[in-house]
Design an enzyme around this catalytic site. Structure first.
Site, short mmCIF file in Angstrom:
data_model
loop_
_atom_site.label_atom_id
_atom_site.label_comp_id
_atom_site.label_asym_id
_atom_site.label_seq_id
_atom_site.Cartn_x
_atom_site.Cartn_y
_atom_site.Cartn_z
CB ILE A 34 7.42 -2.43 1.74
CG1 ILE A 34 8.47 -3.45 2.15
CG2 ILE A 34 7.41 -1.26 2.73
CD1 ILE A 34 9.90 -2.93 2.10
CB VAL A 36 0.86 -4.11 -0.34
CG1 VAL A 36 0.63 -5.17 0.72
CG2 VAL A 36 -0.05 -4.36 -1.55
CD GLU A 129 1.77 -7.59 9.10
OE1 GLU A 129 1.95 -6.55 8.47
OE2 GLU A 129 1.56 -7.61 10.34
CD GLU A 242 -8.77 1.91 -7.39
OE1 GLU A 242 -9.08 2.95 -6.78
OE2 GLU A 242 -8.04 1.89 -8.40
CG ASP A 243 -9.38 3.44 0.77
OD1 ASP A 243 -8.66 2.85 1.60
OD2 ASP A 243 -10.38 4.12 1.08
#
Length: 265
Positions: A34, A36, A129, A242-243
């Site tokens: 959830i 992520v 998804e 990481e973004d």
């Protein structure tokens, strides 16, 4: 008499051709904890691979269950129930109801026929998804282990889930899984940032449990899976700690890895 036999034959040939085309489609699911970053990741892919088709999680359906027994009038609207909210507020009461409905909605998405434009492409890729498999091996299994599903409910869930998988066969089969990996702490941070109202009561411990389930199923391969075609399914693990939404280099790297993974299926 000739025209009567020709038409069914033409229909049969057309159906077979359509079926053959559909069998060539590569179907993948994007799995992960959830918050992520699945929705963000799907947007990234859809912007890059515009010829692919994408099916997002039917969240709005879970948030808006319309009563079928309501008598509509010109001055009022049917009442809505937020099943997701009910499940998080009282999991022991609503977990089985929610998992039944969520899994049914996933089946509906995965068995939807492909559009003609998609079937005409040279490379057909369909991305979901999450899937009917994570519904069972991640979420329903976790709820059972947390004793939100009792023994009877868990047995019934597995019974009808197995029946539907076998009944729909290839129509719900996957060719690969993209596993978005991040620590539970990072997911919890993102969950708090997006501030979805239903998730206010979620605790880090729940995300840790879901993380362990993903690891057992997709990395360690220790989860007991009932379906032969899922036991050795190719898995692409992508570290999204990481973004990547605001980092074009990171986004490009993810796109390239997905492209190579799909090409190898």
């Amino acid at each position: 008499m000739k025209s009567q036999t020709t038409k069914p034959l033409q229909q049969s040939i057309s159906t077979n051709l359509s079926s053959n085309k559909e069998m060539q489609v590569k179907r993948l699911s994007v799995e992960g904890n959830i918050a992520v970053g699945k929705s963000t990741f799907l947007r990234l892919l859809s912007n890059t691979f515009q010829e692919w088709s994408f099916a997002t999680e039917p969240l709005k359906k879970w948030q808006n269950i319309q009563s079928t027994s309501f008598q509509t009038t010109t001055s009022s609207k049917p009442p809505m129930d937020n099943l997701l909210q009910l499940m998080y507020d009282d999991p022991k009461r609503w977990s089985y109801t929610f998992q039944t409905f969520s899994c049914m909605s996933r089946f509906k998405i995965q068995i939807q026929p492909l559009s003609e434009p998609v079937l005409k492409q040279q490379e057909h890729v369909q991305i979901f998804e999450r899937s009917v498999y994570s519904d069972r091996y991640i979420f329903a299994k976790t709820l059972y282990e947390l004793q939100h599903l009792n023994e009877m409910e868990w047995t019934l869930y597995q019974e009808w889930h197995t029946f539907l998988i076998q009944e729909f066969s290839r129509r719900v089969a996957l060719d690969g899984i993209i596993y978005l990996w991040a620590t539970p702490e990072k997911c919890f941070e993102r969950l708090q940032r997006r501030a979805r109202k239903e998730e206010k009561t979620l605790q880090l411990q729940y995300l840790e449990k879901l993380h362990d389930q993903h690891e057992s199923w997709l990395t360690k391969k220790t989860t007991e899976v009932s379906f032969e075609n899922m036991k050795n399914i190719p898995v692409l693990l992508l570290n999204v700690e990481e973004d990547f939404e605001n980092n074009s280099a990171a986004g490009d790297e993810l796109n390239n890895r997905v492209k190579a993974f799909v090409a190898g299926l």
